[in-house]
Design a protein around this motif. Sequence first.
Motif, PDB file in Angstrom:
ATOM      1  N   GLY A  69       0.588  -1.164   0.206  1.00 27.25           N
ATOM      2  CA  GLY A  69       0.288  -0.116   0.403  1.00 27.25           C
ATOM      3  C   GLY A  69       0.652   0.929   0.410  1.00 27.25           C
ATOM      4  N   LYS A  70       0.776   2.103   0.845  1.00 27.13           N
ATOM      5  CA  LYS A  70       1.476   2.951   0.478  1.00 27.13           C
ATOM      6  C   LYS A  70       2.587   3.296   1.528  1.00 27.13           C
ATOM      7  N   GLY A  71       3.747   3.801   0.914  1.00 29.07           N
ATOM      8  CA  GLY A  71       4.776   3.638   1.430  1.00 29.07           C
ATOM      9  C   GLY A  71       5.749   4.951   1.370  1.00 29.07           C
ATOM     10  N   PRO A  72       7.011   4.745   0.881  1.00 32.33           N
ATOM     11  CA  PRO A  72       8.021   6.235   0.710  1.00 32.33           C
ATOM     12  C   PRO A  72       7.434   6.534  -0.787  1.00 32.33           C
ATOM     13  N   LYS A  73       7.141   5.698  -1.496  1.00 32.27           N
ATOM     14  CA  LYS A  73       7.310   5.754  -2.821  1.00 32.27           C
ATOM     15  C   LYS A  73       5.652   6.290  -3.167  1.00 32.27           C
ATOM     16  N   GLY A  74       5.166   6.058  -2.148  1.00 36.65           N
ATOM     17  CA  GLY A  74       3.397   6.518  -2.432  1.00 36.65           C
ATOM     18  C   GLY A  74       2.152   5.603  -3.435  1.00 36.65           C
ATOM     19  N   LYS A  75       1.492   6.331  -2.968  1.00 39.23           N
ATOM     20  CA  LYS A  75       0.562   5.339  -4.157  1.00 39.23           C
ATOM     21  C   LYS A  75       0.380   5.072  -5.536  1.00 39.23           C
ATOM     22  N   THR A 106       4.764  10.357  -7.300  1.00 33.69           N
ATOM     23  CA  THR A 106       5.274  10.450  -8.622  1.00 33.69           C
ATOM     24  C   THR A 106       4.639  10.694  -9.604  1.00 33.69           C
ATOM     25  N   PHE A 107       5.006  11.159  -9.900  1.00 34.91           N
ATOM     26  CA  PHE A 107       3.900  11.783 -11.451  1.00 34.91           C
ATOM     27  C   PHE A 107       3.590  10.149 -12.140  1.00 34.91           C
ATOM     28  N   PRO A 108       2.778   9.204 -12.571  1.00 40.16           N
ATOM     29  CA  PRO A 108       2.428   8.420 -12.859  1.00 40.16           C
ATOM     30  C   PRO A 108       1.981   8.377 -14.828  1.00 40.16           C
ATOM     31  N   ASP A 143      -6.262  17.454 -12.092  1.00 37.19           N
ATOM     32  CA  ASP A 143      -6.857  17.651 -11.568  1.00 37.19           C
ATOM     33  C   ASP A 143      -5.544  17.018 -10.460  1.00 37.19           C
ATOM     34  N   LEU A 144      -4.179  16.956 -10.441  1.00 34.07           N
ATOM     35  CA  LEU A 144      -3.380  16.408  -8.835  1.00 34.07           C
ATOM     36  C   LEU A 144      -3.271  17.170  -7.666  1.00 34.07           C
ATOM     37  N   SER A 145      -3.839  17.601  -7.624  1.00 35.27           N
ATOM     38  CA  SER A 145      -4.025  18.918  -6.532  1.00 35.27           C
ATOM     39  C   SER A 145      -4.024  16.979  -5.218  1.00 35.27           C
ATOM     40  N   ARG A 146      -3.195  18.115  -4.046  1.00 34.87           N
ATOM     41  CA  ARG A 146      -3.201  16.705  -2.419  1.00 34.87           C
ATOM     42  C   ARG A 146      -2.872  15.811  -2.419  1.00 34.87           C
ATOM     43  N   ASN A 147      -2.022  15.717  -3.255  1.00 37.13           N
ATOM     44  CA  ASN A 147      -0.574  15.130  -2.790  1.00 37.13           C
ATOM     45  C   ASN A 147       0.829  15.073  -2.673  1.00 37.13           C
ATOM     46  N   MET A 148       1.890  14.135  -3.139  1.00 35.57           N
ATOM     47  CA  MET A 148       3.150  14.280  -2.943  1.00 35.57           C
ATOM     48  C   MET A 148       3.624  14.461  -3.643  1.00 35.57           C
ATOM     49  N   LEU A 149       3.153  15.279  -4.947  1.00 35.22           N
ATOM     50  CA  LEU A 149       4.324  15.571  -5.743  1.00 35.22           C
ATOM     51  C   LEU A 149       5.765  16.167  -5.555  1.00 35.22           C
ATOM     52  N   LYS A 150       6.807  15.976  -6.081  1.00 36.73           N
ATOM     53  CA  LYS A 150       8.239  16.935  -6.055  1.00 36.73           C
ATOM     54  C   LYS A 150       8.013  17.802  -7.481  1.00 36.73           C
ATOM     55  N   LYS A 151       8.314  16.413  -8.216  1.00 33.02           N
ATOM     56  CA  LYS A 151       8.596  17.154  -9.571  1.00 33.02           C
ATOM     57  C   LYS A 151       7.137  16.496 -10.494  1.00 33.02           C
ATOM     58  N   ILE A 152       7.011  17.429 -11.682  1.00 32.84           N
ATOM     59  CA  ILE A 152       6.338  16.980 -12.970  1.00 32.84           C
ATOM     60  C   ILE A 152       7.429  17.170 -13.595  1.00 32.84           C
ATOM     61  N   PRO A 153       6.894  15.985 -14.775  1.00 26.44           N
ATOM     62  CA  PRO A 153       8.154  15.841 -15.623  1.00 26.44           C
ATOM     63  C   PRO A 153       8.107  16.672 -17.437  1.00 26.44           C
ATOM     64  N   ASP A 154       8.903  16.195 -18.041  1.00 26.63           N
ATOM     65  CA  ASP A 154       8.635  17.689 -19.399  1.00 26.63           C
ATOM     66  C   ASP A 154       7.648  17.547 -19.730  1.00 26.63           C
ATOM     67  N   SER A 155       7.208  16.035 -20.001  1.00 22.42           N
ATOM     68  CA  SER A 155       6.093  15.310 -20.943  1.00 22.42           C
ATOM     69  C   SER A 155       4.859  16.128 -20.406  1.00 22.42           C
ATOM     70  N   LEU A 199      -5.335  23.013 -15.199  1.00 25.81           N
ATOM     71  CA  LEU A 199      -4.161  22.355 -14.057  1.00 25.81           C
ATOM     72  C   LEU A 199      -4.357  22.799 -13.103  1.00 25.81           C
ATOM     73  N   ASP A 200      -4.140  22.038 -11.881  1.00 26.66           N
ATOM     74  CA  ASP A 200      -4.359  21.563 -10.655  1.00 26.66           C
ATOM     75  C   ASP A 200      -3.539  21.159  -9.849  1.00 26.66           C
ATOM     76  N   LEU A 201      -2.671  21.669  -9.006  1.00 27.72           N
ATOM     77  CA  LEU A 201      -1.198  21.028  -8.688  1.00 27.72           C
ATOM     78  C   LEU A 201      -1.499  21.828  -7.380  1.00 27.72           C
ATOM     79  N   HIS A 202      -1.539  22.837  -6.817  1.00 25.84           N
ATOM     80  CA  HIS A 202      -2.451  23.038  -5.554  1.00 25.84           C
ATOM     81  C   HIS A 202      -2.161  21.455  -4.548  1.00 25.84           C
ATOM     82  N   SER A 203      -1.134  22.220  -2.906  1.00 20.32           N
ATOM     83  CA  SER A 203      -1.122  21.335  -2.046  1.00 20.32           C
ATOM     84  C   SER A 203      -0.123  19.902  -2.750  1.00 20.32           C
ATOM     85  N   ASN A 204       1.275  20.035  -3.216  1.00 19.75           N
ATOM     86  CA  ASN A 204       1.240  19.540  -3.346  1.00 19.75           C
ATOM     87  C   ASN A 204       3.219  20.201  -2.922  1.00 19.75           C
TER      88      ASN A 204
END
Length: 254
Positions: free
Chosen positions: A4-10, A40-42, A55-67, A77-82
């Motif tokens: 389940g949830k771990g250091p790498k997230g869901k 991590t960006f899926p 909508d990727l808000s309220r997650n634990m994202l540290k980076k958004i890829p070039d893709s 595009l909603d990326l708030h609260s990461n």
Amino acid sequence: MAKGKGPKGKKVTLKVAKNCIKITFDGKRRLDLSKMGIATFPRCILKLSDVDELDLSRNMLKKIPDSIEKFQNLRWLDLHSNQLEKLPETIGNLQSLVFLNLSNNKLTARSLPMEMNQLKNLRNLNLGLNHIDNLPTTLGALKELQEVGVFDNLLTVIPNSIKKLPKIKKLNSKRNPFPGPTEEEQYIDSIKRLETLYLVEEKDLCFPCLKKCQEEREKLNKLKNTVPTTLRKPNFSNLMTPNSLAKENQAEWR
């Protein structure tokens, strides 16, 4: 090993992502992956790059890829609260973007790429609750911006290029360390045209606004110079014949 949830997230699979697509009230396709513990960006969602909203808000994202640039239809595009510390330069390729929420992250002035000035259709930009100590003047190229949020940052000044955006309706810059009370009072309230009175110098107004103010001033002056006829005694010193010049008092001559 715990599952389940771990250091790498869901982990989000393509099947899960497809089930998270919703239709908005105006018929747009929104991929809603908010509050899912994603760290991590899926990459699987790149196969759903034809969606209109993401909508990727309220997650634990540290980076958004070039893709991210593959989402060419994206208008929202909603990326708030990461935990974002940086944005990719390719975000400037999202030419259809109208709404961009980046609030409540770990962004700094260096985190905002110059390429953001390519978002020519952007109307709503939220950068509040970050660590930004200075706004790039290149944001002044976003002529369609109507609402800008920069509250709860480290700003000491708002660039003129942003203050004078032609379509700006709301600028929320509350709770920034502006140098003095005058500076703070100037920016503490959001701009609400026709709802709030703002005292500014003529040089700070765009031409259409200045012209409108001058027209309103002329109307006001005319009203001040007009005294109700019931309060003054009629004076017809140049009157030759009834009803020739006394048009305002024709009833008295009938």
